[in-house]
Scaffold this motif. Structure first.
Motif, mmCIF file in Angstrom:
data_model
loop_
_atom_site.group_PDB
_atom_site.id
_atom_site.type_symbol
_atom_site.label_atom_id
_atom_site.label_comp_id
_atom_site.label_asym_id
_atom_site.label_seq_id
_atom_site.Cartn_x
_atom_site.Cartn_y
_atom_site.Cartn_z
ATOM 1 N N ALA A 8 0.877 -1.171 0.000
ATOM 2 C CA ALA A 8 0.000 0.000 0.000
ATOM 3 C C ALA A 8 0.912 1.218 0.000
ATOM 4 C CB ALA A 8 -0.890 0.011 1.242
ATOM 5 N N THR A 9 0.615 2.197 -0.852
ATOM 6 C CA THR A 9 1.383 3.437 -0.888
ATOM 7 C C THR A 9 0.429 4.572 -0.556
ATOM 8 O OG1 THR A 9 2.882 2.512 -2.556
ATOM 9 C CG2 THR A 9 2.894 4.908 -2.281
ATOM 10 N N LEU A 10 0.712 5.261 0.566
ATOM 11 C CA LEU A 10 -0.228 6.210 1.142
ATOM 12 C C LEU A 10 0.449 7.523 1.519
ATOM 13 C CD1 LEU A 10 -1.722 3.601 3.626
ATOM 14 C CD2 LEU A 10 -2.706 4.276 1.420
ATOM 15 N N GLU A 57 4.815 13.226 0.112
ATOM 16 C CA GLU A 57 5.513 12.388 1.082
ATOM 17 C C GLU A 57 4.601 11.196 1.323
ATOM 18 O OE1 GLU A 57 6.821 14.139 4.725
ATOM 19 O OE2 GLU A 57 7.817 15.813 3.712
ATOM 20 N N VAL A 58 5.122 9.994 1.165
ATOM 21 C CA VAL A 58 4.317 8.778 1.300
ATOM 22 C C VAL A 58 5.047 7.732 2.120
ATOM 23 C CG1 VAL A 58 3.137 9.125 -0.919
ATOM 24 C CG2 VAL A 58 5.215 7.725 -0.830
ATOM 25 N N VAL A 59 4.277 6.724 2.519
ATOM 26 C CA VAL A 59 4.872 5.511 3.057
ATOM 27 C C VAL A 59 4.484 4.360 2.157
ATOM 28 C CG1 VAL A 59 5.070 6.203 5.471
ATOM 29 C CG2 VAL A 59 2.949 5.143 4.674
ATOM 30 N N TYR A 97 1.973 17.321 1.218
ATOM 31 C CA TYR A 97 1.277 16.765 2.375
ATOM 32 C C TYR A 97 -0.154 16.350 2.057
ATOM 33 C CZ TYR A 97 5.239 18.954 4.665
ATOM 34 O OH TYR A 97 6.507 19.318 5.027
ATOM 35 N N ARG A 98 -0.490 16.264 0.766
ATOM 36 C CA ARG A 98 -1.858 15.931 0.372
ATOM 37 C C ARG A 98 -2.252 14.520 0.811
ATOM 38 N NH1 ARG A 98 1.370 15.959 -4.216
ATOM 39 N NH2 ARG A 98 1.219 14.205 -5.679
ATOM 40 N N SER A 99 -3.549 14.335 0.946
ATOM 41 C CA SER A 99 -4.098 13.017 1.256
ATOM 42 C C SER A 99 -4.276 12.281 -0.066
ATOM 43 C CB SER A 99 -5.449 13.175 1.970
ATOM 44 O OG SER A 99 -6.004 11.913 2.244
#
Length: 180
Positions: A8-10, A57-59, A97-99
């Motif tokens: 998952a990339t979020l 920026e994601v995880v 920083y978007r969702s």
């Protein structure tokens, strides 16, 4: 990657927050902070922070779906950030920083769309969800200093005042998913 795992990339604000929470989820095998969704190859943290590269920026969360499924990953994701804030999370302001959810398959896209519809139908938030859903894009791992950030700096101001409350909320609301 270990066989049978999914990714998952979020993106939902600073990647340090998401990383700290997902590292505590039972069934998550690895969490990596990075950048995706932009138009520059191999961006640096300072490039992304300037807000001109288009990256978020994601995880990247590698997880065992027999322990925690994609829907549950998304439920945790939506509970630890505000998906109604456009291009920001609290004092972190900018498109980085978007969702956003970067999907790795059509099945993931369908689940993400369903979860958002369900949250909106249940009026989970006072405002409309602005989380974007896009197919995966080229991804770059963040610098080593941004990996395991909370574990390395738990007393740092941002960690203590922004990340720690998210961890408390996660442990309270998803106690059945906390790694033992």
């Amino acid at each position: 990657m270990e066989q049978g795992l999914e990714i998952a990339t979020l993106g939902g604000g600073c990647f340090w927050c998401l990383e700290a929470v997902f590292q505590q989820v039972d069934g998550v095998r690895a969490v990596e902070s990075g950048y995706t969704g932009g138009h520059v190859s191999r961006p640096s943290y300072s490039d992304v922070c300037e807000g001109e590269t288009g990256h978020a920026e994601v995880v990247r969360v590698s997880f065992d779906p027999s322990v925690v499924n994609y829907r549950e990953i998304l439920e945790i994701f939506f509970s630890i950030h505000d998906p109604t804030q456009l291009n920001r999370q609290g004092n972190d302001i900018g498109t980085q920083y978007r969702s956003i959810i970067f999907t790795h398959s059509e099945a993931q896209r369908a689940v993400a769309e369903y979860v958002i519809r369900e949250l909106e139908a249940g009026h989970a938030y006072d405002a409309r969800i602005v989380t974007q859903i896009e197919p995966e894009q080229p991804y770059w791992r963040a610098e080593a200093s941004h990996q395991n950030y909370y574990q390395e700096h738990p007393a740092q101001g941002y960690c203590a005042f922004v990340i720690s409350p998210k961890l408390v909320k996660f442990r309270r609301d998803f106690s059945h998913h906390v790694r033992r």
